[in-house]
Structures are given as structure tokens and as C-alpha cells.
Scaffold this motif. Structure first.
Motif, PDB file in Angstrom:
ATOM      1  N   VAL A   1       0.882  -1.168   0.000  1.00 25.39           N
ATOM      2  CA  VAL A   1       0.000   0.000   0.000  1.00 25.39           C
ATOM      3  C   VAL A   1       0.918   1.216   0.000  1.00 25.39           C
ATOM      4  O   VAL A   1       1.770   1.346   0.886  1.00 25.39           O
ATOM      5  N   VAL A   2       0.781   2.093  -0.986  1.00 22.76           N
ATOM      6  CA  VAL A   2       1.672   3.243  -1.135  1.00 22.76           C
ATOM      7  C   VAL A   2       0.979   4.499  -0.607  1.00 22.76           C
ATOM      8  O   VAL A   2      -0.152   4.802  -0.998  1.00 22.76           O
ATOM      9  N   VAL A   3       1.657   5.222   0.298  1.00 18.48           N
ATOM     10  CA  VAL A   3       1.214   6.549   0.747  1.00 18.48           C
ATOM     11  C   VAL A   3       2.301   7.519   0.301  1.00 18.48           C
ATOM     12  O   VAL A   3       3.466   7.346   0.654  1.00 18.48           O
ATOM     13  N   HIS A   4       1.933   8.525  -0.489  1.00 18.96           N
ATOM     14  CA  HIS A   4       2.969   9.397  -1.051  1.00 18.96           C
ATOM     15  C   HIS A   4       2.934  10.802  -0.466  1.00 18.96           C
ATOM     16  O   HIS A   4       1.896  11.272   0.009  1.00 18.96           O
ATOM     17  N   GLY A   5       4.090  11.454  -0.520  1.00 20.17           N
ATOM     18  CA  GLY A   5       4.202  12.856  -0.171  1.00 20.17           C
ATOM     19  C   GLY A   5       4.165  13.707  -1.439  1.00 20.17           C
ATOM     20  O   GLY A   5       3.631  13.280  -2.461  1.00 20.17           O
ATOM     21  N   GLY A   6       4.777  14.899  -1.355  1.00 21.76           N
ATOM     22  CA  GLY A   6       4.799  15.770  -2.530  1.00 21.76           C
ATOM     23  C   GLY A   6       5.124  17.214  -2.202  1.00 21.76           C
ATOM     24  O   GLY A   6       4.712  18.118  -2.926  1.00 21.76           O
ATOM     25  N   GLY A   7       5.875  17.447  -1.127  1.00 26.05           N
ATOM     26  CA  GLY A   7       6.230  18.810  -0.726  1.00 26.05           C
ATOM     27  C   GLY A   7       6.889  19.629  -1.823  1.00 26.05           C
ATOM     28  O   GLY A   7       6.456  20.751  -2.111  1.00 26.05           O
ATOM     29  N   PRO A   8       7.938  19.118  -2.487  1.00 26.36           N
ATOM     30  CA  PRO A   8       8.600  19.892  -3.547  1.00 26.36           C
ATOM     31  C   PRO A   8       7.661  20.220  -4.706  1.00 26.36           C
ATOM     32  O   PRO A   8       7.710  21.320  -5.266  1.00 26.36           O
ATOM     33  N   GLN A   9       6.792  19.268  -5.047  1.00 25.91           N
ATOM     34  CA  GLN A   9       5.846  19.504  -6.148  1.00 25.91           C
ATOM     35  C   GLN A   9       4.837  20.595  -5.768  1.00 25.91           C
ATOM     36  O   GLN A   9       4.449  21.408  -6.607  1.00 25.91           O
ATOM     37  N   ILE A  10       4.412  20.624  -4.490  1.00 32.74           N
ATOM     38  CA  ILE A  10       3.500  21.678  -4.022  1.00 32.74           C
ATOM     39  C   ILE A  10       4.197  23.034  -4.084  1.00 32.74           C
ATOM     40  O   ILE A  10       3.631  24.028  -4.557  1.00 32.74           O
ATOM     41  N   ASP A  11       5.460  23.075  -3.641  1.00 33.91           N
ATOM     42  CA  ASP A  11       6.217  24.330  -3.679  1.00 33.91           C
ATOM     43  C   ASP A  11       6.348  24.852  -5.108  1.00 33.91           C
ATOM     44  O   ASP A  11       6.198  26.056  -5.360  1.00 33.91           O
ATOM     45  N   ASP A  12       6.630  23.949  -6.054  1.00 36.13           N
ATOM     46  CA  ASP A  12       6.758  24.352  -7.461  1.00 36.13           C
ATOM     47  C   ASP A  12       5.446  24.926  -7.994  1.00 36.13           C
ATOM     48  O   ASP A  12       5.437  25.934  -8.703  1.00 36.13           O
ATOM     49  N   ALA A  13       4.331  24.269  -7.634  1.00 35.50           N
ATOM     50  CA  ALA A  13       3.018  24.743  -8.109  1.00 35.50           C
ATOM     51  C   ALA A  13       2.670  26.097  -7.507  1.00 35.50           C
ATOM     52  O   ALA A  13       2.103  26.962  -8.184  1.00 35.50           O
ATOM     53  N   LEU A  14       3.013  26.304  -6.234  1.00 37.15           N
ATOM     54  CA  LEU A  14       2.742  27.596  -5.583  1.00 37.15           C
ATOM     55  C   LEU A  14       3.543  28.715  -6.247  1.00 37.15           C
ATOM     56  O   LEU A  14       3.032  29.828  -6.459  1.00 37.15           O
ATOM     57  N   LYS A  15       4.799  28.409  -6.612  1.00 33.36           N
ATOM     58  CA  LYS A  15       5.635  29.425  -7.273  1.00 33.36           C
ATOM     59  C   LYS A  15       5.001  29.870  -8.584  1.00 33.36           C
ATOM     60  O   LYS A  15       5.068  31.045  -8.956  1.00 33.36           O
ATOM     61  N   LYS A  16       4.382  28.929  -9.294  1.00 29.40           N
ATOM     62  CA  LYS A  16       3.780  29.243 -10.601  1.00 29.40           C
ATOM     63  C   LYS A  16       2.623  30.232 -10.469  1.00 29.40           C
ATOM     64  O   LYS A  16       2.298  30.931 -11.427  1.00 29.40           O
ATOM     65  N   ILE A  17       1.987  30.271  -9.290  1.00 31.91           N
ATOM     66  CA  ILE A  17       0.888  31.233  -9.104  1.00 31.91           C
ATOM     67  C   ILE A  17       1.353  32.414  -8.242  1.00 31.91           C
ATOM     68  O   ILE A  17       0.539  33.174  -7.719  1.00 31.91           O
TER      69      ILE A  17
END
Length: 306
Positions: free
Chosen positions: A74-90
Motif C-alpha cells: 500500500v503506497v502513501v505518497h508525499g509531494g512537498g517539492p511539487q506543491i512548492d513548485d506549483a505555488l511558485k507558478k501562481i
């Protein structure tokens, strides 16, 4: 970043390994395959293993292999760097208080579509591409993760709490949908987003979700992929085998601190709550998860329940 582990498969040319040695390696895995057949293994997937293409592909193949030999990953994933990248775009900058992301309305929208959309679907598609059958879930699916707003203790003003927005703590987990998928040969991929009784979404630390999921599913193992070799002592030496009591001592004397606290706290809680062992492993090493589960070689820190 540490140098690659000398035994890293990336440093080897597989064609140069003698056939008899390959056979011995496969035979070494057999008792572990037998021991863990039918058992649930919860994997917290994050760090470099989620962002480097070679490691992403290796992870997908490894998860499929565990499923094919009879385990239930069962995989539980993170994604902090991806969230930071998306926030920068806006035009928005991520803000943190005591290591927790402050999550206002706009940030929560980004968290939902990055974690529950982009990141989750990348993992699902990669596993499916290599022949597995993955299904993505958030806390809303099947009422999986019920959450409430987390109020964080103010270190500077004891007795007061800090409101950090839509950051949640887990109230309960309903494992029915995960168990149904497992029984049907699917690999669940879970985004750490919980939902309150009013339908409000909450951003939850992925380490906490993985630890609680392992407890509720009565998992055999919790495997947490990180960007460090495992738990290190004060001299930087890897501690490969620790009991729950030894981990508590390392908390008390300050050996474990900073960003590793939530990760190892979750692993410790899982070990105390019936998960036989929790593993903190280096996700920068290709196939480190397989090596930790299917061989005698320690590729991280194992925390035993007793």
C-alpha cells in the motif's frame, strides 16, 4: 548528499554477475517471500525516489514485484517539492511554522490538485505502465481518512495554540476500500488528504498517514523512504536495528531531532501499535526497498515492536 552506497545496484553491470551468483541471490529471497506472503506492507514514498526518473521507475517495478510474489503493498505518497513548485507558478511562497506548512484556502486548492491529481496520477500511471494495477485514493474515497483541524501548540506561549489553516490531524481511518482493492489484486496509492464531516479537505503529513494506515491495516511492515541512510547516532554511524525503547532514548538525548522527528515518531507509534517492524530506508539507493525486505543486508534502520 552522501556518496552512493558501495553495494548500490546502480554501480553494477548485471551482465557481469555470474549466473550461479544470480541464482544464490534469488534463493536468498525465498524465505522472506514465504514469510511475508499475504502480508500487508505500507510504503511511505517520498524524497528523491519520487523526483529522479531512474528511481521512480525502479520504485514502480519493485512495488509490482512485491505484489506478484504475494505481498500486499500500500503506497502513501508525499509531494512537498511539487506543491512548492506549483505555488511558485501562481506567485505564492510556501510558509512554514515549526516545520508545518501553513495552508490557507488557495494553498489547500493547490495541495489537492497537486497531491490528489498530478502526483498521485504519475505514480498510478507508472505502476500501470510496468504491468501493475494501481488505483489512486484520497481520504474522501470510501470515507478513507476522517480528519479535523490541527491546532499547533505555540512553543513561545505555552497553553496557546497556533491556527495554521487547513492542516489536519487524523480522527479515524476506514480501511474497507483499501482492503477491497488489495483482495482484487490492485495496489492502492493514497494521497495524504483527509476530509472533515463538513466535506472540508485537510492537508495531512504523509508520514502520519502512512504510520496510521499501517496500524489500522495491521501491516507486517511500515517502510519509509527518505533522503538519509536511516537513523544515525551522534557520530554519524547508521543504527540498523533498534527496539522501540532504544528509539525513545534517542529522542530523549536529542540524537533524533528536526525533520526526522515526525517520520520516526510515526514509525515508533506504528511499531508500538502492532506493526511488527518499521523501516527507515534511503530512497536514493536504487531498489533499497527490495534489498531491505527480501535480503539479510540492512539498507536502513529497522525499528522492532519489542
Amino acid at each position: 548528499m552522501n556518496a552512493p552506497h558501495p553495494a548500490s545496484p546502480a554501480a553494477l553491470n548485471l551482465a557481469d554477475i555470474a549466473p550461479v551468483l544470480k541464482a544464490e541471490i534469488l534463493a536468498e529471497a525465498l524465505p522472506y517471500i514465504r514469510k511475508y506472503h499475504g502480508k500487508t506492507i505500507v510504503i511511505k514514498y517520498g524524497g528523491n525516489a519520487m523526483t529522479e526518473e531512474r528511481l521512480k521507475q525502479g520504485f514502480a517495478r519493485d512495488v509490482i514485484l512485491l505484489k506478484l510474489v504475494g505481498m500486499n503493498p500500500v503506497v502513501v505518497h508525499g509531494g512537498g517539492p511539487q506543491i512548492d513548485d506549483a505555488l511558485k507558478k501562481i506567485g505564492k511562497t510556501g510558509t512554514f511554522i515549526q516545520g508545518m506548512r501553513v495552508t490557507d484556502d488557495e494553498t489547500m486548492e493547490v495541495v489537492e490538485w497537486v497531491l490528489g491529481g498530478e502526483v498521485q496520477q504519475d505514480i498510478v500511471m507508472l505502476i500501470n505502465h510496468y504491468g501493475g494495477q494501481a488505483v489512486g485514493l484520497t481520504g474522501k474515497d470510501g470515507g478513507l481518512i476522517h480528519a479535523k483541524k490541527m491546532l499547533m501548540a505555540d512553543r513561545d506561549n505555552p497553553g496557546k495554540a497556533i491556527d495554521i489553516g487547513y492542516v489536519g490531524e487524523i480522527e479515524s481511518i476506514n480501511p474497507a476500500v483499501v482492503k477491497a482493492l488489495q483482495d482484487d489484486a490492485f495496489i492502492p496509492v493514497i494521497s495524504p488528504i483527509g476530509f472533515g464531516g463538513d466535506g472540508q479537505a485537510y492537508n495531512i503529513n504523509a508520514d502520519l498517514v502512512a504510520g496510521k494506515m499501517a496500524e489500522i491495516l495491521k501491516a507486517e511492515k511500515l517502510v519509509m523512504m527518505t533522503n538519509i541512510p536511516g537513523v544515525l547516532d551522534k557520530n554519524g554511524k547508521l543504527l540498523t536495528d533498534l527496539s522501540a525503547r532504544e528509539i525513545e532514548d534517542l529522542f530523549a538525548d536529542g540524537t533524533i531531532s528536526g525533520g526526522m522527528l515526525p517520520k520516526i515518531s510515526s514509525a515508533l507509534d506504528a511499531a508500538k501499535s502492532g506493526v511488527n517492524s518499521a523501516h527507515i530506508i534511503d530512497g536514493r539507493i536504487e531498489h533499497s526497498m527490495l534489498l531491505e525486505i527480501l535480503t539479510e543486508q540492512a539498507f536502513g534502520t529497522m525499528i522492532r515492536s519489542h
